[in-house]
Design an enzyme around this catalytic site. Structure first.
Site, PDB file in Angstrom:
ATOM      1  N   LYS A 157       2.218   8.963 -58.754  1.00 37.85           N
ATOM      2  CA  LYS A 157       2.359  10.381 -58.451  1.00 37.85           C
ATOM      3  C   LYS A 157       3.562  10.978 -59.206  1.00 37.85           C
ATOM      4  O   LYS A 157       3.525  11.015 -60.411  1.00 37.85           O
ATOM      5  CB  LYS A 157       2.473  10.564 -56.930  1.00 37.85           C
ATOM      6  CG  LYS A 157       1.469   9.704 -56.132  1.00 37.85           C
ATOM      7  CD  LYS A 157       0.024  10.086 -56.362  1.00 37.85           C
ATOM      8  CE  LYS A 157      -0.980   9.081 -55.808  1.00 37.85           C
ATOM      9  NZ  LYS A 157      -0.848   8.734 -54.403  1.00 37.85           N
TER      10      LYS A 157
ATOM     11  N   TYR B 281      -0.530   7.846 -45.368  1.00 34.61           N
ATOM     12  CA  TYR B 281      -1.472   7.793 -46.486  1.00 34.61           C
ATOM     13  C   TYR B 281      -2.672   6.946 -46.039  1.00 34.61           C
ATOM     14  O   TYR B 281      -2.493   5.926 -45.366  1.00 34.61           O
ATOM     15  CB  TYR B 281      -0.769   7.162 -47.696  1.00 34.61           C
ATOM     16  CG  TYR B 281      -1.704   6.968 -48.842  1.00 34.61           C
ATOM     17  CD1 TYR B 281      -2.164   8.061 -49.573  1.00 34.61           C
ATOM     18  CD2 TYR B 281      -2.177   5.711 -49.176  1.00 34.61           C
ATOM     19  CE1 TYR B 281      -3.053   7.889 -50.608  1.00 34.61           C
ATOM     20  CE2 TYR B 281      -3.068   5.533 -50.217  1.00 34.61           C
ATOM     21  CZ  TYR B 281      -3.502   6.633 -50.930  1.00 34.61           C
ATOM     22  OH  TYR B 281      -4.392   6.468 -51.945  1.00 34.61           O
TER      23      TYR B 281
ATOM     24  N   ARG C 172       3.268 -12.214 -64.789  1.00 31.38           N
ATOM     25  CA  ARG C 172       3.210 -12.004 -63.339  1.00 31.38           C
ATOM     26  C   ARG C 172       4.604 -12.067 -62.719  1.00 31.38           C
ATOM     27  O   ARG C 172       4.868 -11.477 -61.677  1.00 31.38           O
ATOM     28  CB  ARG C 172       2.249 -13.009 -62.686  1.00 31.38           C
ATOM     29  CG  ARG C 172       1.995 -12.756 -61.217  1.00 31.38           C
ATOM     30  CD  ARG C 172       0.649 -13.284 -60.706  1.00 31.38           C
ATOM     31  NE  ARG C 172       0.186 -14.478 -61.374  1.00 31.38           N
ATOM     32  CZ  ARG C 172       0.673 -15.708 -61.197  1.00 31.38           C
ATOM     33  NH1 ARG C 172       1.650 -15.923 -60.345  1.00 31.38           N
ATOM     34  NH2 ARG C 172       0.172 -16.731 -61.873  1.00 31.38           N
TER      35      ARG C 172
ATOM     36  N   ASP D  21       7.715   5.444 -46.983  1.00 32.98           N
ATOM     37  CA  ASP D  21       6.945   5.852 -48.148  1.00 32.98           C
ATOM     38  C   ASP D  21       7.506   7.207 -48.579  1.00 32.98           C
ATOM     39  O   ASP D  21       7.326   8.210 -47.896  1.00 32.98           O
ATOM     40  CB  ASP D  21       5.456   5.947 -47.776  1.00 32.98           C
ATOM     41  CG  ASP D  21       4.575   6.328 -48.959  1.00 32.98           C
ATOM     42  OD1 ASP D  21       5.078   6.965 -49.903  1.00 32.98           O
ATOM     43  OD2 ASP D  21       3.374   6.002 -48.929  1.00 32.98           O
TER      44      ASP D  21
HETATM   45  C1  PLP Z   1      -1.235   7.782 -53.541  1.00 37.38           C
HETATM   46  C2  PLP Z   1      -0.368   7.371 -52.424  1.00 37.38           C
HETATM   47  C3  PLP Z   1      -0.230   6.011 -52.100  1.00 37.38           C
HETATM   48  C4  PLP Z   1      -1.019   4.928 -52.781  1.00 37.38           C
HETATM   49  O1  PLP Z   1      -0.686   4.815 -54.132  1.00 37.38           O
HETATM   50  P1  PLP Z   1      -1.671   4.209 -55.245  1.00 37.38           P
HETATM   51  O2  PLP Z   1      -0.836   4.235 -56.471  1.00 37.38           O
HETATM   52  O3  PLP Z   1      -2.872   5.102 -55.294  1.00 37.38           O
HETATM   53  O4  PLP Z   1      -2.052   2.847 -54.794  1.00 37.38           O
HETATM   54  C5  PLP Z   1       0.649   5.691 -51.079  1.00 37.38           C
HETATM   55  N1  PLP Z   1       1.325   6.637 -50.404  1.00 37.38           N
HETATM   56  C6  PLP Z   1       1.210   7.944 -50.688  1.00 37.38           C
HETATM   57  C7  PLP Z   1       1.988   8.936 -49.903  1.00 37.38           C
HETATM   58  C8  PLP Z   1       0.354   8.361 -51.709  1.00 37.38           C
HETATM   59  O5  PLP Z   1       0.231   9.649 -51.977  1.00 37.38           O
END
Ligand code: PLP
Length: 394
Positions: free
Chosen positions: A205, A108, A55, A180
């Protein structure tokens, strides 16, 4: 100074203490103490120590974090189990009860839920503004504003936030700025170059890139990463050794993948824009994008994300035609997520039906004839042929 492509493959190698060219998977929850107990005590308290307890850290997590921090040009980074873990952990490292956040109308969906439902239960207030309006950010600031949280290009409609403006605003007012950067990937956009303090990714992603893992990352100053790490050991969303290893592997081809994806997406966007069955194409690389000039200032490439509105005589027919396309595409799977080597498509109005109210959808610009596309690295001729045949079924 080495270039990005080299850094993707060689940064953080010092965390691999073995002779293996490819770092092993440290599939262990804990690490033993050697004779020197003082060192062990230090390991227990040192932030992100790679060999104490999972952790707290893991050698692969440290290696991956080093690669991503290098890409994002920040002092340090912290990897976590998902993008949402990165978002929630990073925000909770900044705000406490009584504080205020300025955020956007469009985020998101998970981030929107966190801002609107979770934080409000803990005494944190949030103002949501139109991200395309710089003055709206200024006007929303209150004496207790501790964080400006942005996302650009935003999900799903590819609106742009002016990074240099927000970065400067944060510096002037002494407010932390956080972005983000998932949609752009650090190959296309490096927000720290515009003065943004903290950069978040869903590494699920583009960074991972193969739709085979979930991960998140927080990038920032050494001090901020220590704060986020302290939150993370109580929130507990550590990235598993195997997913971390997969992420490290995926990162090696990030630049190759993103360049191919940028080129495929631009070609598809241009083709779709000329097709009468498509009413509107939102792609930051098209001249028709209302913020194309700003996009060119802050994006080196225009990503694989585009959002289209299917034509029809009324809303009902637009919805029907969008469904026809969706069910007839063969290369583009109708699946959540994005940024992988395979092309995907989703119907935002259905996907976020349960999260968003009707007015929220309107504010976020989601219509029933809308499709969000994540372009992969298949051959562009096959990509266009797939759309051509699917549109032909209307
Ligand atoms: C998918 C996504 C998230 C969340 O990510 P996870 O790995 O699914 O928790 C946050 N911001 C954006 C822009 C995303 O496309």
């Amino acid at each position: 100074m080495r270039k990005t492509e080299t850094n993707l493959i060689h940064t953080g190698e010092e965390f691999n203490k073995t002779k293996a060219v490819v770092a092993p998977i440290y599939q262990t929850s804990t690490y033993f103490a050697d004779e020197n107990l003082d060192e062990y005590v230090a390991a227990a308290t040192e932030p992100k120590h790679p060999e104490f307890y999972h952790r707290h850290g893991n050698p692969t997590n440290s290696q991956v974090a080093a690669v991503i921090a290098k890409l994002e040009k920040t002092e340090d980074a912290l990897v976590l189990a998902t993008g949402m873990a990165a978002i929630s952990t990073a925000m909770l490292a900044v705000v406490k009860a009584g504080d205020h956040i300025v955020a956007q109308n469009a985020h998101y969906s998970g981030a929107t839920l966190f801002l609107k439902e979770f934080l409000s239960e803990y005494g944190i207030t949030v103002s949501h503004v139109d991200q395309t309006n710089n003055q709206a950010f200024v006007d929303a600031i209150q004496p207790n504003t501790k964080l400006i949280y942005i996302e650009t290009p935003s999900n799903p409609n590819l609106d742009i936030t002016d990074l240099a403006f927000v970065g400067q605003l944060g510096k002037e007012k002494g407010i932390l700025t956080m972005v983000d950067n998932t949609f752009a990937s650090p190959i296309n956009q490096v927000p720290s170059e515009f003065g943004i303090d903290v950069i978040i990714h869903s590494a699920t992603k583009y960074l991972g890139g193969h739709s085979d893992l979930t991960a998140g990352v927080i990038c920032g100053s050494k001090d901020f990463i220590v704060k986020a790490w302290r939150r993370s050991i109580t929130l507990g969303a550590s990235l598993s050794p195997f997913d971390s290893w997969l992420l490290l592997r995926g990162l090696k081809t990030l630049s190759l993948r993103v360049h191919q994806i940028n080129s495929n997406a631009l070609a598809l966007a241009e083709w779709l824009e000329k097709n009468p069955a498509i009413k509107k194409v939102a792609y930051t690389g098209l001249k028709s994008h209302p913020q194309h000039e700003l996009a060119k200032k802050q994006l080196k490439g225009h990503t694989g994300m585009l959002c289209i509105e299917v034509a029809g005589n009324d809303e009902e027919e637009e919805f029907k035609n969008a469904q026809t396309i969706l069910s007839n595409l063969t290369i583009f799977a109708n699946a959540a997520s994005l940024g992988g080597v395979e092309s995907l498509v989703v119907h935002p109005a259905s996907m976020w039906g349960s999260h968003h109210s009707k007015t929220q959808k309107q504010v976020s610009g989601i219509t029933r004839g809308m499709l969000r596309i994540s372009v992969g690295i298949e051959h562009i001729d096959d990509i266009i042929a797939d759309w051509e045949q699917a549109i032909g079924k209307i």
